[in-house]
Scaffold this motif. Structure first.
Motif, PDB file in Angstrom:
ATOM      1  N   PRO A 172       1.979  -2.445  -7.096  1.00  0.00           N
ATOM      2  CA  PRO A 172       2.082  -1.680  -8.344  1.00  0.00           C
ATOM      3  C   PRO A 172       3.254  -2.179  -9.176  1.00  0.00           C
ATOM      4  O   PRO A 172       4.177  -2.822  -8.665  1.00  0.00           O
ATOM      5  CB  PRO A 172       2.334  -0.256  -7.844  1.00  0.00           C
TER       6      PRO A 172
ATOM      7  N   GLU B 209       0.825  -1.204   0.000  1.00  0.00           N
ATOM      8  CA  GLU B 209       0.000   0.000   0.000  1.00  0.00           C
ATOM      9  C   GLU B 209       0.864   1.262   0.000  1.00  0.00           C
ATOM     10  O   GLU B 209       0.515   2.271  -0.622  1.00  0.00           O
ATOM     11  CB  GLU B 209      -0.938  -0.007   1.205  1.00  0.00           C
TER      12      GLU B 209
ATOM     13  N   LYS C 150      -5.382  -1.803  -2.711  1.00  0.00           N
ATOM     14  CA  LYS C 150      -5.124  -2.152  -4.108  1.00  0.00           C
ATOM     15  C   LYS C 150      -4.946  -3.656  -4.290  1.00  0.00           C
ATOM     16  O   LYS C 150      -5.025  -4.168  -5.392  1.00  0.00           O
ATOM     17  CB  LYS C 150      -3.852  -1.438  -4.586  1.00  0.00           C
TER      18      LYS C 150
ATOM     19  N   HIS D 142       1.898   1.982  -3.495  1.00  0.00           N
ATOM     20  CA  HIS D 142       0.795   2.580  -4.253  1.00  0.00           C
ATOM     21  C   HIS D 142       0.662   4.071  -3.935  1.00  0.00           C
ATOM     22  O   HIS D 142       0.444   4.896  -4.832  1.00  0.00           O
ATOM     23  CB  HIS D 142      -0.518   1.864  -3.931  1.00  0.00           C
ATOM     24  N   LEU D 143       0.769   4.440  -2.666  1.00  0.00           N
ATOM     25  CA  LEU D 143       0.626   5.844  -2.273  1.00  0.00           C
ATOM     26  C   LEU D 143       1.714   6.713  -2.885  1.00  0.00           C
ATOM     27  O   LEU D 143       1.457   7.851  -3.300  1.00  0.00           O
ATOM     28  CB  LEU D 143       0.638   5.958  -0.745  1.00  0.00           C
TER      29      LEU D 143
ATOM     30  N   ASN E 258       3.422   5.840  -5.693  1.00  0.00           N
ATOM     31  CA  ASN E 258       3.226   5.750  -7.141  1.00  0.00           C
ATOM     32  C   ASN E 258       2.110   6.668  -7.628  1.00  0.00           C
ATOM     33  O   ASN E 258       2.202   7.272  -8.706  1.00  0.00           O
ATOM     34  CB  ASN E 258       2.908   4.305  -7.529  1.00  0.00           C
ATOM     35  N   ASP E 259       1.048   6.797  -6.817  1.00  0.00           N
ATOM     36  CA  ASP E 259      -0.108   7.606  -7.205  1.00  0.00           C
ATOM     37  C   ASP E 259       0.036   9.078  -6.823  1.00  0.00           C
ATOM     38  O   ASP E 259      -0.892   9.863  -7.008  1.00  0.00           O
ATOM     39  CB  ASP E 259      -1.385   7.041  -6.575  1.00  0.00           C
ATOM     40  N   GLY E 260       1.185   9.430  -6.239  1.00  0.00           N
ATOM     41  CA  GLY E 260       1.416  10.826  -5.879  1.00  0.00           C
ATOM     42  C   GLY E 260       0.634  11.288  -4.669  1.00  0.00           C
ATOM     43  O   GLY E 260       0.459  12.488  -4.457  1.00  0.00           O
ATOM     44  N   VAL E 261       0.172  10.365  -3.860  1.00  0.00           N
ATOM     45  CA  VAL E 261      -0.612  10.716  -2.664  1.00  0.00           C
ATOM     46  C   VAL E 261       0.296  11.224  -1.548  1.00  0.00           C
ATOM     47  O   VAL E 261      -0.059  12.130  -0.799  1.00  0.00           O
ATOM     48  CB  VAL E 261      -1.432   9.501  -2.183  1.00  0.00           C
TER      49      VAL E 261
ATOM     50  N   LEU F  41       8.741   4.796 -10.495  1.00  0.00           N
ATOM     51  CA  LEU F  41       8.446   4.509  -9.098  1.00  0.00           C
ATOM     52  C   LEU F  41       9.738   4.271  -8.320  1.00  0.00           C
ATOM     53  O   LEU F  41       9.892   4.754  -7.185  1.00  0.00           O
ATOM     54  CB  LEU F  41       7.527   3.292  -8.984  1.00  0.00           C
TER      55      LEU F  41
ATOM     56  N   LYS G  91      11.311   7.536  -7.526  1.00  0.00           N
ATOM     57  CA  LYS G  91      10.598   8.263  -6.467  1.00  0.00           C
ATOM     58  C   LYS G  91      10.959   7.715  -5.080  1.00  0.00           C
ATOM     59  O   LYS G  91      11.207   8.477  -4.146  1.00  0.00           O
ATOM     60  CB  LYS G  91       9.079   8.145  -6.667  1.00  0.00           C
TER      61      LYS G  91
END
Length: 317
Positions: free
Chosen positions: A262, A196, A258, A199-200, A202-205, A268, A271
């Protein structure tokens, strides 16, 4: 006096060595890398201050470590054997088969594998495959006491009981996993959080630093004392877990997770790496290790104060 044989001296293998030496055990290690003895000595030098602060056994000494030049010599006379070679199943099967052939049939062979099932690890062992079990620790092994014990199809209850006593003698808290499953228990939980978190990012959260802060200042503060289930039991107020599930259970059907990791794209990776380097702020891994160890020593003292006998689970954890 007890003797531990350590096969493979990477970070985990060296962690086992440092823990055993601190408990007054003799240790014989094997690693084909000619630089292994120097690397291990440096590791022990770094770990010994924390181990001293926690409390050493009367006979504890780094001088009780020797290196053998073959697996056969390393396991000769061992009371417990710990395998720590890289996480590749064919390699582990090959090395474990060699250890099984060389060791006395009643000696427990623990594998530090974080993911493989013991039945798969036992496949090429001919002498006494049942004594080959998963004995999965957590880094840093010399400080963190949990070890997950998992038996395979050939493993007898008595062999697990013997393993429990041996790891307890190393000041570990054995957790016997009821049935074998990839990733055992703790790693499956950690992987869910890790998935998770990726994902956060990767999604720019959130950044890596923000996600770590959410753990450090939020759920992470509760977990050392209560873990997951008892924490949620308190969230239900006086009625406890039943009320919590009745109130929040339906939300579990929402697509919050998810479920699948990812895709590990170059973007990624960049990042995550950039975020971690920002958090490290130029500090070396050795410096961060020292900071982590100092923190864990103090935290372990607090955990022991509030959970001295593992809340009735002594002998299992």
């Amino acid at each position: 006096m007890s003797r531990l044989a350590v096969i493979g001296t990477g970070v985990i293998g060296n962690g086992w060595i440092a823990r055993a030496l601190a408990q007054g055990w003799d240790v014989v290690a094997f690693d084909p890398d000619p630089q292994a003895p120097a690397r291990t000595q440096s590791f022990i030098d770094n770990a010994w201050a924390s181990l001293t602060q926690l409390g050493l056994a009367p006979d504890a000494s780094p001088e009780r470590l020797t290196f053998a030049d073959t697996i056969e010599k390393a396991v000769d006379g061992a009371d417990l054997i710990q395998e720590n070679v890289p996480e590749r199943l064919p390699l582990k099967q090959e090395i474990l088969a060699a250890i099984d052939a060389a060791a006395a049939p009643d000696v427990i062979i623990g594998s530090s594998t974080s993911g493989f099932k013991p039945t798969d690890l036992q496949q090429q062992c001919q002498k006494a495959p049942g004594r080959v079990i998963v004995a999965h620790p957590f880094n840093p092994v010399y400080l963190l006491p949990l070890v997950e014990l998992v038996g395979g199809e050939s493993t007898q209850t008595a062999q697990i009981a013997t393993a429990q006593k041996l790891y307890q003698a190393l000041a570990m808290r054995p957790l016997v996993v009821r049935r074998e499953i990839e990733g055992h228990i703790a790693d499956r939980l950690m992987e869910a959080l890790w998935r998770e978190a990726l994902h956060l990012v990767n999604d720019g959260v959130a950044t890596t630093e923000e996600i770590d802060a959410a753990v450090v200042y939020g759920c992470g503060l509760r977990w050392p004392l209560m873990g997951t289930f008892l924490t949620f039991h308190l969230a239900g107020g006086e009625p406890g877990m039943r009320h919590m599930l009745e109130q929040f259970g339906p939300a579990l059907k929402l697509p919050w997770t998810k479920l699948e990791a990812p895709e590990l794209t170059d973007e990624l990776i960049d990042k995550v790496v950039a975020g971690c380097e920002h958090q490290a702020a130029g500090r070396s891994v050795a410096t961060l290790d020292r900071r982590r160890d100092d923190f864990l020593v103090e935290l372990l003292e607090v955990v022991q104060k509030y959970w001295p006998e593992a809340e009735g689970l002594e002998g299992r954890i």
